[in-house]
Design a protein around this motif. Structure first.
Motif, PDB file in Angstrom:
ATOM      1  N   LEU A  41      -5.503  -2.348  -7.432  1.00 50.24           N
ATOM      2  CA  LEU A  41      -6.810  -2.350  -6.774  1.00 50.24           C
ATOM      3  C   LEU A  41      -7.383  -0.938  -6.625  1.00 50.24           C
ATOM      4  CD1 LEU A  41      -6.076  -4.991  -3.987  1.00 50.24           C
ATOM      5  CD2 LEU A  41      -7.374  -5.324  -6.092  1.00 50.24           C
ATOM      6  N   LEU A  46      -9.751  -3.141   3.496  1.00 54.48           N
ATOM      7  CA  LEU A  46      -8.627  -3.637   2.686  1.00 54.48           C
ATOM      8  C   LEU A  46      -8.550  -5.154   2.722  1.00 54.48           C
ATOM      9  CD1 LEU A  46      -5.793  -1.074   3.526  1.00 54.48           C
ATOM     10  CD2 LEU A  46      -7.115  -1.252   1.412  1.00 54.48           C
ATOM     11  N   ALA A  69       0.824  -1.207   0.000  1.00 55.33           N
ATOM     12  CA  ALA A  69       0.000   0.000   0.000  1.00 55.33           C
ATOM     13  C   ALA A  69       0.857   1.256   0.000  1.00 55.33           C
ATOM     14  CB  ALA A  69      -0.916   0.022   1.224  1.00 55.33           C
ATOM     15  N   VAL A  80      -2.471  -1.167  -3.771  1.00 53.79           N
ATOM     16  CA  VAL A  80      -3.590  -0.294  -3.435  1.00 53.79           C
ATOM     17  C   VAL A  80      -3.055   1.035  -2.925  1.00 53.79           C
ATOM     18  CG1 VAL A  80      -3.793  -1.037  -1.016  1.00 53.79           C
ATOM     19  CG2 VAL A  80      -5.836  -0.262  -2.231  1.00 53.79           C
ATOM     20  N   ARG A 125     -14.261   4.587  -3.128  1.00 54.43           N
ATOM     21  CA  ARG A 125     -13.283   4.548  -4.206  1.00 54.43           C
ATOM     22  C   ARG A 125     -13.033   5.976  -4.698  1.00 54.43           C
ATOM     23  NH1 ARG A 125     -10.794   0.778  -6.542  1.00 54.43           N
ATOM     24  NH2 ARG A 125     -12.075  -0.880  -5.652  1.00 54.43           N
TER      25      ARG A 125
END
Length: 315
Positions: free
Chosen positions: A97, A176, A3, A77, A133
């Motif tokens: 992602l 997540l 991440a 992500v 998102r």
């Protein structure tokens, strides 16, 4: 899961710490550049930078972030929390992602800059956090998860900020995990229910004593810790006094709005009672110009609080 974290303010720190304590690998932290702050106007690092450096994480502070800056870290992500910079459409496609943002409201209510304060100012019974998102439009992405939080009768914006930052950190990590397992679902926002939380302006701090006491109380709590409610006060020079805390009294005294009724007791302590448009307001914590804040009882013993003084426009 690799991440990349995007965050700047104190609100984002619990999320960064939660990620570091989880199975997620934080490979880089992007935050805003150091800014001048405080009375001494010293160059000050953002809270997220301080937290990341203490953990030994790579920290980048570009004035304008580029997609190539992020791609170098090969993230799965991107996690965004109170970053304060618009992310380009090209950057959104870098992590496989996508990017998820933590927003402190129950979307689609209160998109925008000041969702915590607006919820309190408008008398909402609850607030919360959403993991959504990131899309090019402001706070318009599909929602993956929400958690609600009742707004207490004595909550301030500062208190809600702290509660929501912790609640949001927990929810982001849980989301997540769901995303990685392929179990996360995304719910588009209902555009017909959208409201916008405009940025707070300093001009909103001046109290209008013609408003009901319940509304004045929400203003005082909603503007704490910034910009802080204020009013003119007879015989006090150097600027308005700032009001940090108050207690609304439904029963009015029948005198003109803004008129001081003198010292009194309230369920939360000694204060100064002032007539409002409906009901009265007991000022419990107040700050004269150039001084430290003090409780209402101490203020009444050192400053003019005689019945008949008129605050605000008449001061």
């Amino acid at each position: 899961m690799r991440a990349v974290f995007f965050g700047t303010s104190e609100f984002a720190v619990p999320t960064l710490r939660a990620l570091m304590a989880s199975a997620v690998e934080v490979v880089a932290v992007f935050t805003q550049p150091d800014r001048l702050a405080g009375r001494g106007r010293r160059l000050t690092p953002p809270p997220v930078k301080t937290c990341a450096l203490e953990a030994g994480l790579p920290v980048l502070q570009p004035e304008r972030i580029r997609s190539t800056d992020v791609a170098d870290f090969r993230p799965d992500v991107g996690v965004v929390a109170a970053y304060g910079q618009i992310l380009s459409r090209k950057l959104l496609g870098v992590p496989r992602l996508g990017l998820l943002n933590l927003h402190p409201s129950l979307l689609p209510r209160w998109r925008g800059a000041a969702p915590i304060q607006r919820a309190l100012l408008e008398g909402d019974s609850e607030t919360g956090v959403c993991v959504m998102r990131v899309v090019p439009e402001l706070d318009a992405g599909a929602v993956l998860a929400c958690r609600s939080l009742p707004i207490g009768s004595r909550d301030t914006s500062g208190a809600l900020h702290d509660k929501l930052s912790v609640l949001g950190a927990e929810q982001m990590v849980a989301t997540l995990y769901s995303l990685e397992k392929g179990e996360a679902t995304e719910e588009p926002q209902d555009e017909s229910l959208v409201t916008y939380a405009d940025k707070l302006q300093k001009e909103e701090a001046r109290l209008d004593w013609r408003l009901p006491a319940s509304r004045l109380d929400r203003l005082i709590r909603g503007l704490n810790p910034w910009p802080v409610a204020e009013t003119s006060w007879p015989e006090i020079t150097g600027g308005p006094v700032r009001i940090w805390r108050a207690w609304p009294v439904p029963e009015g005294s029948g005198v003109a709005s803004g008129e001081v009724l003198g010292p009194c007791e309230s369920p939360e302590g000694e204060g100064i009672r002032v007539a409002a448009g409906e009901g009265d307001l007991v000022i419990l914590e107040i700050q004269p110009p150039g001084k430290k804040k003090m409780d209402g009882g101490a203020f009444a013993r050192g400053y003019p609080c005689d019945p008949g003084l008129v605050l605000g426009e008449g001061a």
